[in-house]
Design an enzyme around this catalytic site. Sequence first.
Site, PDB file in Angstrom:
ATOM      1  N   PHE A 180       0.487  -1.067   0.295  1.00 42.87           N
ATOM      2  CA  PHE A 180      -0.115  -0.082  -0.247  1.00 42.87           C
ATOM      3  C   PHE A 180       0.769   1.314  -0.261  1.00 42.87           C
ATOM      4  O   PHE A 180       1.437   1.566   0.867  1.00 42.87           O
ATOM      5  CB  PHE A 180      -1.140   0.203   1.282  1.00 42.87           C
ATOM      6  CG  PHE A 180      -1.710   1.441   1.159  1.00 42.87           C
ATOM      7  CD1 PHE A 180      -2.881   1.470   0.172  1.00 42.87           C
ATOM      8  CD2 PHE A 180      -1.719   2.552   2.126  1.00 42.87           C
ATOM      9  CE1 PHE A 180      -3.899   2.363   0.496  1.00 42.87           C
ATOM     10  CE2 PHE A 180      -2.424   3.875   1.950  1.00 42.87           C
ATOM     11  CZ  PHE A 180      -3.080   3.609   1.043  1.00 42.87           C
ATOM     12  N   ASP A 188       9.098   2.632   2.053  1.00 41.67           N
ATOM     13  CA  ASP A 188       7.447   3.652   2.503  1.00 41.67           C
ATOM     14  C   ASP A 188       7.954   3.516   3.565  1.00 41.67           C
ATOM     15  O   ASP A 188       6.688   2.385   4.294  1.00 41.67           O
ATOM     16  CB  ASP A 188       6.593   3.181   1.519  1.00 41.67           C
ATOM     17  CG  ASP A 188       4.872   3.638   1.975  1.00 41.67           C
ATOM     18  OD1 ASP A 188       5.451   4.794   2.560  1.00 41.67           O
ATOM     19  OD2 ASP A 188       3.954   3.772   1.506  1.00 41.67           O
ATOM     20  N   LYS A 201       2.432  11.228   6.947  1.00 40.63           N
ATOM     21  CA  LYS A 201       1.790  11.427   7.759  1.00 40.63           C
ATOM     22  C   LYS A 201       2.471  11.465   9.701  1.00 40.63           C
ATOM     23  O   LYS A 201       2.500  13.375   9.696  1.00 40.63           O
ATOM     24  CB  LYS A 201       1.733   9.296   8.753  1.00 40.63           C
ATOM     25  CG  LYS A 201       0.460   8.606   7.623  1.00 40.63           C
ATOM     26  CD  LYS A 201      -0.055   7.344   8.016  1.00 40.63           C
ATOM     27  CE  LYS A 201      -1.262   7.084   6.479  1.00 40.63           C
ATOM     28  NZ  LYS A 201      -0.685   5.555   5.593  1.00 40.63           N
TER      29      LYS A 201
END
Length: 417
Positions: free
Chosen positions: A140, A225, A254
């Site tokens: 993802f 990531d 984030k």
Amino acid sequence: MLPAELIALEDRYGAHNYDPLDVVIERASGAWVYDTEGRRYLDFLAAYSAVNQGHCHPAIFQAMCRQAEKVTLTSRAFRNDQLPLLYRDLHELTGYEMALPMNSGAEGVETALKAARKWGAAVKGIADGQQEIIVAANNFHGRTIAIVGFSSDAQYRSGFGPFPAGFREVPFGDAEALRRAITPKTCAFLVEPIQGEAGIIIPPEGYLRQAAAICRENHVLLMVDEIQSGLGRTGKLFAYMHEAVTPDVVIVGKALSGGFYPVSAVLSSREVLSVFGPGDHGSTFGGNPLACAIARAALRVIVDEDLPARSAELGGYALNYLKSLRSPHIVELRGKGLWIGIELNRPARPFCEALKQRGVLCKETHASVIRLAPPLTIDKADLDWGLAQIRAVLEKKPSASAEPSAELAEAAASSLP
Ligand SMILES: *Cc1c(COP(=O)(O)O)cnc(C)c1O
């Protein structure tokens, strides 16, 4: 307004690209959120780890207010006095030579993909247009067309083609498969050190170390990531640190803003980020002074409050607690730091609904996994209370009428992040 009215407005005028729990949050503080009727809930999702520092952290709030009074957006047409300081802080904290700021995580990933392709052509000497990037199955990395184009999830892709070429998929956790997939045209391998959305999937010990060695031997960039796994979530500053490797490229987002504002960045070497010249890439909001002031404060909280160490300690404790549960529903428990996946033998959504009734918010991922990711600042006593609610819900016997496999198939369609 009543929560039912707000929900009706949202459903009527907003696109239905999410299927949220029906809790209407009005305010939040630390690990707790409050709905419009004053009920409080312990947040065990932390906005997919964007609020590792806890909701509305006062130090980040203060930095944001101070900066918002001065200047918020200059665009990169001009310089501002905050961006250089964020660059320095990122360098001092992570050791990476350079950074490129963006806003959302997906933009950070796109930036890394563009950097890798340009590096492939300019430095490695691959013919432009021929560069290949290897990705892991069940990844993802966000929702842009390029990114969903290399997703293994059919729903993420369905109806959105055609997609950019140049991506190859290998199984996650299999370093030899990576070695076999590399060709002279390969410029990069993009991977999550731990796959969050896939259900907190932890690869075999040594995987990232082997992948790093294989990339090095083949002059291929290792790009991790760390948008969800980074900034303390797994018990280290970055998840790659559990394997003592140095990736060529790290993508953060984030928690880089502690939840106040979208801020992401690509961290890398001078060699890689120097492939961008003026006009090659950009973003109106990327690197704006408000974002930079917020990110600096958010990073300071992670360091000052030693959030990686808290995550390691509380996470180990929570995992042990969960291992002691006698639940007929649990198939597997996976965790690293305060990031735990509870894999069930039935749909997780009803359990998330039951937890909401008991005042704990978490969200299923991939139908049958409950993901626990509370703010890393959570008090031990609050964590204990939340874990007790999980125990109460998971130790309950299944109802006789439930048909787990049919329910699971049905839930699979509606549980995507
Ligand atoms: C959330 C996430 C992204 C995308 O970030 P957005 O800010 O939603 O675009 C990318 N990669 C990982 C691992 C994530 O968890």
